[in-house]
Scaffold this active site. Structure first.
Site, PDB file in Angstrom:
ATOM      1  N   ARG A  13      83.439 131.795-132.080  1.00 31.61           N
ATOM      2  CA  ARG A  13      84.699 130.674-132.590  1.00 31.61           C
ATOM      3  C   ARG A  13      84.264 129.847-133.924  1.00 31.61           C
ATOM      4  O   ARG A  13      83.167 129.696-133.973  1.00 31.61           O
ATOM      5  CB  ARG A  13      84.743 129.627-131.515  1.00 31.61           C
ATOM      6  CG  ARG A  13      85.516 128.399-131.923  1.00 31.61           C
ATOM      7  CD  ARG A  13      86.026 127.546-130.861  1.00 31.61           C
ATOM      8  NE  ARG A  13      84.683 126.678-130.560  1.00 31.61           N
ATOM      9  CZ  ARG A  13      84.635 125.890-131.189  1.00 31.61           C
ATOM     10  NH1 ARG A  13      85.260 125.501-132.319  1.00 31.61           N
ATOM     11  NH2 ARG A  13      83.501 125.043-131.187  1.00 31.61           N
ATOM     12  N   GLY A  68      94.373 120.700-120.860  1.00 37.75           N
ATOM     13  CA  GLY A  68      95.047 120.182-119.694  1.00 37.75           C
ATOM     14  C   GLY A  68      95.868 118.979-119.962  1.00 37.75           C
ATOM     15  O   GLY A  68      97.182 118.624-119.186  1.00 37.75           O
ATOM     16  N   ARG A 115      77.299 130.097-137.839  1.00 38.15           N
ATOM     17  CA  ARG A 115      76.646 129.553-136.826  1.00 38.15           C
ATOM     18  C   ARG A 115      75.613 130.375-136.106  1.00 38.15           C
ATOM     19  O   ARG A 115      74.659 130.300-136.035  1.00 38.15           O
ATOM     20  CB  ARG A 115      77.502 128.934-135.775  1.00 38.15           C
ATOM     21  CG  ARG A 115      78.010 127.644-136.410  1.00 38.15           C
ATOM     22  CD  ARG A 115      79.130 127.280-135.129  1.00 38.15           C
ATOM     23  NE  ARG A 115      79.737 126.011-135.418  1.00 38.15           N
ATOM     24  CZ  ARG A 115      80.717 125.253-134.827  1.00 38.15           C
ATOM     25  NH1 ARG A 115      81.048 125.961-133.806  1.00 38.15           N
ATOM     26  NH2 ARG A 115      81.156 124.148-135.230  1.00 38.15           N
ATOM     27  N   GLY A 128      92.303 119.758-114.906  1.00 37.55           N
ATOM     28  CA  GLY A 128      91.796 119.314-116.204  1.00 37.55           C
ATOM     29  C   GLY A 128      92.718 118.310-116.879  1.00 37.55           C
ATOM     30  O   GLY A 128      93.859 118.645-116.980  1.00 37.55           O
ATOM     31  N   SER A 160      76.318 117.131-136.309  1.00 38.28           N
ATOM     32  CA  SER A 160      77.454 117.971-137.132  1.00 38.28           C
ATOM     33  C   SER A 160      76.945 119.138-138.145  1.00 38.28           C
ATOM     34  O   SER A 160      76.045 118.863-138.721  1.00 38.28           O
ATOM     35  CB  SER A 160      78.114 116.986-137.783  1.00 38.28           C
ATOM     36  OG  SER A 160      79.098 117.584-138.463  1.00 38.28           O
ATOM     37  N   GLY A 182      91.601 117.499-120.309  1.00 33.05           N
ATOM     38  CA  GLY A 182      90.649 117.685-121.619  1.00 33.05           C
ATOM     39  C   GLY A 182      91.972 117.906-122.576  1.00 33.05           C
ATOM     40  O   GLY A 182      93.036 117.445-122.143  1.00 33.05           O
ATOM     41  N   LEU A 183      91.750 118.301-123.756  1.00 26.76           N
ATOM     42  CA  LEU A 183      93.023 118.526-124.779  1.00 26.76           C
ATOM     43  C   LEU A 183      94.006 119.516-124.218  1.00 26.76           C
ATOM     44  O   LEU A 183      95.123 119.215-124.108  1.00 26.76           O
ATOM     45  CB  LEU A 183      92.396 119.027-126.027  1.00 26.76           C
ATOM     46  CG  LEU A 183      91.542 117.882-126.730  1.00 26.76           C
ATOM     47  CD1 LEU A 183      90.885 118.678-128.087  1.00 26.76           C
ATOM     48  CD2 LEU A 183      92.198 116.847-127.169  1.00 26.76           C
TER      49      LEU A 183
HETATM   50  C1  FAD Z   1      79.358 118.167-128.837  1.00 30.62           C
HETATM   51  C2  FAD Z   1      80.610 118.932-128.955  1.00 30.62           C
HETATM   52  C3  FAD Z   1      81.206 119.010-130.256  1.00 30.62           C
HETATM   53  C4  FAD Z   1      82.544 119.809-130.523  1.00 30.62           C
HETATM   54  N1  FAD Z   1      82.901 119.328-131.546  1.00 30.62           N
HETATM   55  C5  FAD Z   1      84.214 120.333-131.933  1.00 30.62           C
HETATM   56  C6  FAD Z   1      84.910 120.197-133.223  1.00 30.62           C
HETATM   57  O1  FAD Z   1      84.493 119.373-134.067  1.00 30.62           O
HETATM   58  N2  FAD Z   1      85.973 120.855-133.273  1.00 30.62           N
HETATM   59  C7  FAD Z   1      86.630 121.701-132.351  1.00 30.62           C
HETATM   60  O2  FAD Z   1      87.398 122.424-132.487  1.00 30.62           O
HETATM   61  N3  FAD Z   1      85.703 121.928-131.127  1.00 30.62           N
HETATM   62  C8  FAD Z   1      84.730 121.244-130.845  1.00 30.62           C
HETATM   63  N4  FAD Z   1      84.006 121.482-129.835  1.00 30.62           N
HETATM   64  C9  FAD Z   1      84.696 122.160-128.776  1.00 30.62           C
HETATM   65  C10 FAD Z   1      85.635 121.486-127.938  1.00 30.62           C
HETATM   66  O3  FAD Z   1      85.534 120.181-127.677  1.00 30.62           O
HETATM   67  C11 FAD Z   1      86.048 121.843-126.651  1.00 30.62           C
HETATM   68  O4  FAD Z   1      85.844 123.601-126.607  1.00 30.62           O
HETATM   69  C12 FAD Z   1      87.432 121.621-125.994  1.00 30.62           C
HETATM   70  O5  FAD Z   1      87.302 120.211-126.095  1.00 30.62           O
HETATM   71  C13 FAD Z   1      87.479 122.150-124.534  1.00 30.62           C
HETATM   72  O6  FAD Z   1      88.609 121.516-124.360  1.00 30.62           O
HETATM   73  P1  FAD Z   1      89.449 121.865-122.961  1.00 30.62           P
HETATM   74  O7  FAD Z   1      90.615 120.865-122.555  1.00 30.62           O
HETATM   75  O8  FAD Z   1      89.556 123.100-122.752  1.00 30.62           O
HETATM   76  O9  FAD Z   1      88.229 121.473-121.745  1.00 30.62           O
HETATM   77  P2  FAD Z   1      87.381 120.011-121.514  1.00 30.62           P
HETATM   78  O10 FAD Z   1      87.537 119.052-122.441  1.00 30.62           O
HETATM   79  O11 FAD Z   1      86.013 120.575-121.019  1.00 30.62           O
HETATM   80  O12 FAD Z   1      88.094 119.637-120.283  1.00 30.62           O
HETATM   81  C14 FAD Z   1      87.959 119.985-119.112  1.00 30.62           C
HETATM   82  C15 FAD Z   1      88.489 119.229-117.558  1.00 30.62           C
HETATM   83  O13 FAD Z   1      88.697 119.919-116.574  1.00 30.62           O
HETATM   84  C16 FAD Z   1      88.266 119.162-115.637  1.00 30.62           C
HETATM   85  N5  FAD Z   1      87.449 120.063-114.467  1.00 30.62           N
HETATM   86  C17 FAD Z   1      86.849 120.921-114.820  1.00 30.62           C
HETATM   87  N6  FAD Z   1      86.373 121.468-113.569  1.00 30.62           N
HETATM   88  C18 FAD Z   1      87.297 120.818-112.793  1.00 30.62           C
HETATM   89  C19 FAD Z   1      87.244 121.003-111.252  1.00 30.62           C
HETATM   90  N7  FAD Z   1      86.875 122.128-110.632  1.00 30.62           N
HETATM   91  N8  FAD Z   1      88.345 120.305-110.664  1.00 30.62           N
HETATM   92  C20 FAD Z   1      89.232 119.513-111.327  1.00 30.62           C
HETATM   93  N9  FAD Z   1      88.790 119.270-112.656  1.00 30.62           N
HETATM   94  C21 FAD Z   1      88.030 119.901-113.221  1.00 30.62           C
HETATM   95  C22 FAD Z   1      87.424 118.092-116.058  1.00 30.62           C
HETATM   96  O14 FAD Z   1      87.280 116.998-115.292  1.00 30.62           O
HETATM   97  C23 FAD Z   1      88.110 117.818-117.493  1.00 30.62           C
HETATM   98  O15 FAD Z   1      89.049 116.893-117.397  1.00 30.62           O
HETATM   99  C24 FAD Z   1      82.922 120.691-129.414  1.00 30.62           C
HETATM  100  C25 FAD Z   1      82.101 120.634-128.192  1.00 30.62           C
HETATM  101  C26 FAD Z   1      81.152 119.968-128.007  1.00 30.62           C
HETATM  102  C27 FAD Z   1      80.127 120.160-126.755  1.00 30.62           C
END
Ligand code: FAD
Ligand code: FES
Lengths: 250, 640
Positions: free
Chosen positions: B435, B45, B330, B40, B284, B42-43
């Site tokens: 949350r 990982g 929410r 992963g 939003s 995302g933020l």
């Molecule tokens: C539209 C929207 C708006 C949001 N706005 C806000 C906000 O304003 N403020 C706030 O605090 N939060 C907000 N959130 C929530 C927040 O964005 C997420 O909870 C957070 O970004 C999740 O981050 P993460 O790093 O945990 O996972 P993600 O960013 O979901 O990353 C997951 C990663 O894992 C990888 N992955 C997944 N499964 C596998 C696999 N089997 N094999 C290899 N790679 C895999 C993906 O490729 C990706 O790189 C929002 C969410 C949404 C949907």
């Protein structure tokens, strides 16, 4: 409820990078004006599968115009007819009953086709890899407000930082140049005092990498700016060139 | 199984500091001898991969998308919290902690939440140093706004693209380490299994999404930062590739899955327009600051909204919650939208939406002022819905947005499997049953930049450097075979219904029964329906294409298969929890006014499920981690 439209599709099929591709055609009779362009392709793929045919592959993830995964060239235009909209955010109300739509992948030597409409854009990662950052380690940052930044500059930085890395700029450019992509990252980081430090090394590293990847030069066609879903200005490119030249002579 | 949170003893403010002091360290020249897999980007990982590589560990990073920069975090809009107290409005680490634990309806650990609040300030420093263009005041200092029910302004933001800007910061830090050789980078690789040797996580199996090849990777520790499972609902605000597969396959290998029924539904999304709908778009929450929510008082009133006079409009939030009005949290806003629509008062072609009206604020402040605040959101709405919100009310409806449940982890973010860590939305740790806005970004980055890089050293210090079993070890062979068999099985069903069709049908069952409001009868019915549909899936699904090629539908088929099992566990968990808390509303446990009633006596615990098999029915054993509250007093929420 809105009426369904008939849309005639012609889309690119290519089994892999090293085999020739071709167009296939299909007519959809159930296109709704509220569908997004990619939802229309979902519907196409559902129909194809139910007929035992292979669906067409295309890249997408967020479907909100922010991840930069989608990058279709629609009737010759990267992301289609609507300004500042990625094709995942393009809705079928922009088309009318009976329209013919041709869908192709972005075509550039630096973006080889993986399958159908899916291309390999890893060259963009490699351009960032050589310098698209401020070299700061986790934990070594100072207190955030210790370094004021003029609001105007910071807002301007944001305009460039908004790039989603979709590659529409490359697709639209007659030279398949990645100058807008590269210039936008440089312009973003250069606006900040903390980015200024590495300004000239960064420009040289990223521009050289861009060339190495096989992207063409910029001849000021400005097609990139016209198709950019984030409306990023080509002034980034002029700035990049100045920095590059300056770094070479100094 | 006894669940030990490993939360340090002592005063709340001292716990993390003391723990950092006491944790074991890995010497700099030894760090190079350790391999860490981070799944992963995302933020959670991305930040972890960059920070651990900077420390000297050999990191291997994997993601599904073609670039790390496209992880779902990119889509976050509103902002990120931190108790910097720049506005001098009385904020503090304690207050951020308190709001978060209260917002989670007292279903999270005090120790974890306090650490989160503590570390948050450093995230802002880090992001600014990277060049994240946060909004600023004219004096050049950082701007804040208030967000989601908080009484202080502590949210940092970069227009409506905060997630994008923070993620690009983490991505760029990651790419710097790729360049320096600290990270081996593998986009378009999906993890299909975790490999466990002698009870420890020692590697993963991936599928190369371009060539279809299955590959084995060995390491000293594995981090899952794979995001949330909201897509079990088919329609959600999550990106299309978001999934539960990595976490679920780890669960099937023994990792406990905690609180799966805690799912957050966001009240302001653009409603579904038809069957072809593939995802939902969030508007939003800040819109509720000025927009007024209403439905017609009369059922079936099909007049144009602008022709319905005020006295015939039901401003239900303002009427029911006079002190918070349209700004209730929410879950309360979502639930009430569902209630009015269930009563037949909903509007729009499907009857499943309510109005969010800006008429009055436009009259009061003028169109320009409103455009300056919400212009981009209004444009986005018009682009998707085809209606102009300056001239007529928006139509909105709740949609699944965030999953608080996830892999069970201790204070060190380690699952019950030694060497297997989970961070970000993929774990269950900090948000309890609900949350607060702008705190997921905070948690992802806190885990990734600051917590995990420290706690992983504590684990690795006990692993002999250079331990290698080799990827021809039986555990690797078997894990790969399991992944291969499943792919073959999916391709060989050759049935008549498409994957999307199954997923959509499953999503509807989950939404109708394990969505905004739950009850025993519906949950029991849902379990049966899920089991039946799952059985049909395995005998009647059609998966096109081949395995040794790029094949998006094959990817989805594997993920949907996992959603089918997760869905059943969500229902079981919701059934087991005979109380209402946070986003989990059991209709049997609410006051006459429809307020949730918590039962702290019997349910103040984390429900952590252990996989025991699946055979028509999902077999799971429940373990409980009791939540002790030493520092805050438990109160019932009231927004009246
Ligand atoms: C539209 C929207 C708006 C949001 N706005 C806000 C906000 O304003 N403020 C706030 O605090 N939060 C907000 N959130 C929530 C927040 O964005 C997420 O909870 C957070 O970004 C999740 O981050 P993460 O790093 O945990 O996972 P993600 O960013 O979901 O990353 C997951 C990663 O894992 C990888 N992955 C997944 N499964 C596998 C696999 N089997 N094999 C290899 N790679 C895999 C993906 O490729 C990706 O790189 C929002 C969410 C949404 C949907
Ligand atoms: S799918 Fe994310 S930008 Fe289009």
């Amino acid at each position: 409820m809105s009426k369904d439209m008939t849309i005639h599709l012609k889309y690119w099929k290519q089994a892999g990078p090293d085999v020739p591709g071709h167009f296939e055609e299909y007519t959809l009779d159930t296109v709704n004006e509220h569908m997004s362009f990619l939802e229309m392709l979902d519907v196409l793929n559902e129909e194809l599968q139910l007929q035992g045919k292979e669906p067409v592959e295309f890249d997408y993830d967020c479907r909100e115009g922010i991840c930069g995964s989608c990058n279709l060239v629609i009737n010759g235009q990267a992301h289609g007819p609507k300004a500042e909209v990625a094709c995942c955010q393009l809705h079928m109300r922009n088309y009318k009953d009976g329209d013919k739509i041709t869908i192709e992948p972005p075509r550039a030597a630096a973006f080889p086709i993986i399958k159908d409409l899916v291309v390999d854009r890893s060259a963009f990662d490699r351009i960032i890899e050589v310098g698209g950052y401020v070299s700061v380690k986790t934990g070594s940052a100072q207190e955030a407000n210790a370094l004021p930044v003029e609001k105007e500059k910071s807002d301007e930085a944001f305009e460039y930082a908004a790039c989603i890395g979709c590659g529409a700029c490359v697709a639209a450019c007659p030279n398949a140049s990645a100058s807008l992509f590269t210039g936008a990252k440089l312009a973003h980081l250069n606006k900040f005092p903390q980015g200024e430090v590495e300004r000239s090394n960064r420009a040289v590293a990223m521009v050289d990498q861009m060339k190495e990847e096989g992207f063409g030069d910029c001849s000021n066609f400005a097609e990139c700016e016209a198709v950019c879903p984030k409306g990023i200005s080509i002034s980034a490119i002029a700035e990049m060139r100045r920095d590059y030249m300056k770094a070479l002579v100094s | 199984m006894k669940l030990d949170s490993k939360a340090p003893e002592g005063p709340l403010e001292e716990k993390w500091r003391k723990h950092k002091k006491e944790m074991k360290l890995v010497a700099p020249n030894n760090k190079r001898k350790y391999e860490v897999i981070v799944v992963g980007t995302g933020l959670a990982g991305g930040a972890a991969a960059a920070s651990m590589a900077e420390l000297g560990y050999n990191v291997k990073s994997f993601c599904i998308q073609d670039s790390a920069r496209r992880a779902h975090s990119i889509a976050a809009q509103g902002g990120i919290n931190a108790a910097k107290n720049y506005p001098n409005d009385g904020d503090s680490i304690w207050r951020l902690f308190y709001d978060t634990i209260k917002g989670g309806d007292y279903r999270s650990r005090e120790s974890n939440v306090y650490r989160l609040a503590e570390v948050a300030n450093e995230i802002i420093d880090q992001a600014v140093a990277q060049g994240v263009p946060f909004a600023r005041e004219y004096g050049g200092l950082l701007a804040n706004r208030s967000f989601g029910g908080a009484q202080v302004s502590r949210t940092f933001y970069a227009r409506g693209q905060t997630g994008q800007q923070l993620l690009l910061g983490a991505y760029q830090a990651m790419m710097r380490q790729v360049n320096e050789g600290g990270i081996e980078y593998h986009p378009r690789h999906e993890m299909l299994d975790v490999v466990i040797i002698d009870g420890q996580a020692r590697g993963i199996i991936t599928r190369d999404l371009v060539s279809g090849e299955l590959k084995r990777w060995e390491a000293d520790a594995v981090v899952l930062a794979t995001g949330g499972y909201g897509n079990v609902f088919y329609l959600s605000t999550n990106a299309k590739n978001s999934n539960v597969t990595a976490a679920w396959r780890a669960h099937k290998k023994g990792a406990l899955f905690a609180n799966p029924c805690y799912v957050q539904v966001h009240p302001t999304c653009i409603p579904v327009s038809g069957d072809y709908q593939s995802k939902l778009t969030l508007m939003s929450e800040s819109l509720r600051n000025d927009g007024r929510v209403w439905v017609p008082r009369k059922k079936g009133d099909d007049r144009h909204p602008n022709d319905i006079p005020d006295e015939e409009r039901f401003y239900y939030l303002e009427e029911k919650y006079p002190s918070f009005g349209n700004l209730v949290p929410r879950d309360v806003a979502s639930r009430n939208a569902k209630i009015v629509c269930d009563e037949g008062l909903g509007v729009g072609p499907t009857g499943l939406s309510v109005y969010l009206d800006f008429r009055d604020v436009i009259k009061r402040d003028g169109k320009e002022t409103v455009a300056a605040k919400y212009g981009n959101l209004f444009d986005m709405y018009e682009n998707i819905a085809g209606e102009n919100p300056y001239e007529q009310p928006m139509r909105i409806y709740p949609a699944v947005h965030y999953t608080m449940g996830g892999l069970w982890v201790d204070y060190n973010l380690m699952t019950n499997i030694p060497g297997l860590f989970a961070t970000g939305e993929a774990n269950f740790s900090d948000h309890g049953a609900n949350r607060l806005g702008a705190s997921a970004l905070m948690q992802g980055l806190s885990d990734g930049y600051f917590v995990l890089p420290a706690t992983i050293g504590n684990y690795l210090a006990d692993v002999k450097p250079g331990t290698r079993y080799g990827t021809d070890h039986n555990a690797f062979i078997e894990a790969e075979k399991g992944a291969q068999d499943q792919i073959d099985k999916l391709l060989n069903v050759n049935g008549k219904r498409t994957i999307v069709d199954f997923h959509r049908t499953l999503g509807k069952i989950v939404w109708d029964n394990i969505g905004i409001a739950r009850n025993k009868e519906d949950l029991e019915k849902a379990i049966k329906e899920i089991q039946e549909l799952r059985e049909e899936f395995w005998t009647n699904v059609y998966v096109p294409g081949e395995k040794n090629n790029y094949n998006k539908y094959l990817e989805f088929a594997g993920r949907v298969a996992d959603f089918f099992e997760l869905a059943e566990l969500m229902a079981r968990d919701a059934l087991e929890r005979e109380e209402s808390c946070g986003c989990h509303l059991r209709e049997e446990y609410q006051s006459e006014e429809g307020e949730a009633i918590r039962n702290d006596e019997d349910f103040s615990y984390v429900a952590a499920w252990e996989f025991k098999g699946v055979n028509g029915q999902l077999q799971e054993e429940l373990h409980k981690e009791n939540l002790e509250f030493e520092f805050v007093e438990l109160k019932q929420r009231s927004y009246k």
